[in-house]
Design a protein around this motif. Structure first.
Motif, PDB file in Angstrom:
ATOM      1  N   MET A   1       0.847  -1.172   0.000  1.00  0.00           N
ATOM      2  CA  MET A   1       0.000   0.000   0.000  1.00  0.00           C
ATOM      3  C   MET A   1       0.904   1.250   0.000  1.00  0.00           C
ATOM      4  SD  MET A   1      -2.995   1.155   2.746  1.00  0.00           S
ATOM      5  CE  MET A   1      -3.592  -0.479   2.961  1.00  0.00           C
ATOM      6  N   PRO A   2       0.567   2.253  -0.782  1.00  0.00           N
ATOM      7  CA  PRO A   2       1.404   3.464  -0.806  1.00  0.00           C
ATOM      8  C   PRO A   2       1.279   4.265   0.491  1.00  0.00           C
ATOM      9  CG  PRO A   2      -0.101   3.382  -2.700  1.00  0.00           C
ATOM     10  CD  PRO A   2      -0.490   2.285  -1.770  1.00  0.00           C
ATOM     11  N   ARG A   3       2.231   5.134   0.692  1.00  0.00           N
ATOM     12  CA  ARG A   3       2.284   5.971   1.887  1.00  0.00           C
ATOM     13  C   ARG A   3       1.428   7.236   1.719  1.00  0.00           C
ATOM     14  NH1 ARG A   3       7.032   4.409   4.742  1.00  0.00           N
ATOM     15  NH2 ARG A   3       8.369   3.092   3.494  1.00  0.00           N
ATOM     16  N   ILE A  16       8.191  17.471   7.369  1.00  0.00           N
ATOM     17  CA  ILE A  16       7.595  16.410   6.558  1.00  0.00           C
ATOM     18  C   ILE A  16       7.465  15.151   7.404  1.00  0.00           C
ATOM     19  CG2 ILE A  16       7.833  14.984   4.474  1.00  0.00           C
ATOM     20  CD1 ILE A  16       9.612  17.288   3.361  1.00  0.00           C
ATOM     21  N   ALA A  17       6.298  14.526   7.310  1.00  0.00           N
ATOM     22  CA  ALA A  17       6.044  13.252   7.982  1.00  0.00           C
ATOM     23  C   ALA A  17       5.444  12.301   6.959  1.00  0.00           C
ATOM     24  CB  ALA A  17       5.096  13.437   9.160  1.00  0.00           C
ATOM     25  N   VAL A  18       5.539  11.022   7.254  1.00  0.00           N
ATOM     26  CA  VAL A  18       5.055  10.019   6.316  1.00  0.00           C
ATOM     27  C   VAL A  18       4.514   8.819   7.092  1.00  0.00           C
ATOM     28  CG1 VAL A  18       7.294   8.856   6.066  1.00  0.00           C
ATOM     29  CG2 VAL A  18       5.697   8.864   4.150  1.00  0.00           C
ATOM     30  N   PHE A  45       9.294  11.082  -4.284  1.00  0.00           N
ATOM     31  CA  PHE A  45       8.254  10.401  -5.069  1.00  0.00           C
ATOM     32  C   PHE A  45       8.853   9.414  -6.065  1.00  0.00           C
ATOM     33  CE2 PHE A  45       5.179  14.264  -4.594  1.00  0.00           C
ATOM     34  CZ  PHE A  45       4.934  13.907  -3.281  1.00  0.00           C
ATOM     35  N   SER A  46      10.086   9.652  -6.512  1.00  0.00           N
ATOM     36  CA  SER A  46      10.721   8.723  -7.455  1.00  0.00           C
ATOM     37  C   SER A  46      11.175   7.447  -6.748  1.00  0.00           C
ATOM     38  CB  SER A  46      11.911   9.393  -8.149  1.00  0.00           C
ATOM     39  OG  SER A  46      13.004   9.539  -7.264  1.00  0.00           O
ATOM     40  N   LYS A  47      11.349   7.511  -5.428  1.00  0.00           N
ATOM     41  CA  LYS A  47      11.831   6.364  -4.657  1.00  0.00           C
ATOM     42  C   LYS A  47      10.731   5.631  -3.903  1.00  0.00           C
ATOM     43  CE  LYS A  47      16.304   8.524  -3.911  1.00  0.00           C
ATOM     44  NZ  LYS A  47      17.145   9.215  -2.945  1.00  0.00           N
ATOM     45  N   GLU A  48       9.690   6.355  -3.500  1.00  0.00           N
ATOM     46  CA  GLU A  48       8.619   5.784  -2.669  1.00  0.00           C
ATOM     47  C   GLU A  48       7.259   5.982  -3.335  1.00  0.00           C
ATOM     48  OE1 GLU A  48       8.947   4.160   0.203  1.00  0.00           O
ATOM     49  OE2 GLU A  48      11.092   4.509   0.486  1.00  0.00           O
ATOM     50  N   LYS A  49       6.373   5.024  -3.114  1.00  0.00           N
ATOM     51  CA  LYS A  49       5.001   5.167  -3.600  1.00  0.00           C
ATOM     52  C   LYS A  49       4.220   5.994  -2.580  1.00  0.00           C
ATOM     53  CE  LYS A  49       4.782   0.910  -6.231  1.00  0.00           C
ATOM     54  NZ  LYS A  49       4.136  -0.388  -6.410  1.00  0.00           N
TER      55      LYS A  49
END
Length: 136
Positions: A1-3, A16-18, A45-49
């Motif tokens: 599932m994406p973040r 920034i939080a995730v 965004f290029s590394k994580e969904k």
């Protein structure tokens, strides 16, 4: 599932939080200079969904926009032009900085550590994101 990613945008710096991949826990990610935020997000965004971005909406006590609202609106225009397919939600960010500071006190951080404004911004973004997930 994406973040889900949360942004506590400020004139000088942005916290920034995730979420984790299961979208259960919000964690502070970092604080970046606001002028480098778009570059940071492109790289992230290029590394994580990422499924969605949450941006704080500063309001006065009576619910009207605060003075910093215009600055955040300008950033949002840049964000939506740069990332047109990324869903964006706004959340009330009243009291998040005060809650972040209180969290630092409650966790036993020394006065010198509590003066780290970058850490306050990161914790504020985390509080915003956790609150968003709790309401979802």
């Amino acid at each position: 599932m994406p973040r889900i990613l949360s942004i506590d945008y400020g004139i000088k710096r942005t916290g920034i939080a995730v979420t984790d991949e299961m979208q259960i826990i919000a964690s502070g990610l970092t604080t970046v200079p606001s002028e480098t935020l778009i570059t940071f997000l492109k790289d992230y965004f290029s590394k994580e969904k990422v499924e969605k971005v949450i941006i704080g909406e500063p309001k006065q006590m009576n619910g009207t926009p605060s003075e910093s609202a215009a600055i955040i609106e300008k950033f949002i225009k840049t964000f939506t032009m740069t990332f047109p397919t990324m869903p964006l939600d706004r959340v009330d960010e009243r009291f998040t900085s005060k809650m972040a500071f209180q969290t630092m006190i409650d966790s036993g951080l020394k006065k010198k550590q509590r003066q780290n404004k970058a850490l306050i911004d990161e914790i504020a973004a985390t509080i915003m994101l956790q609150d968003y997930m709790n309401r979802k």
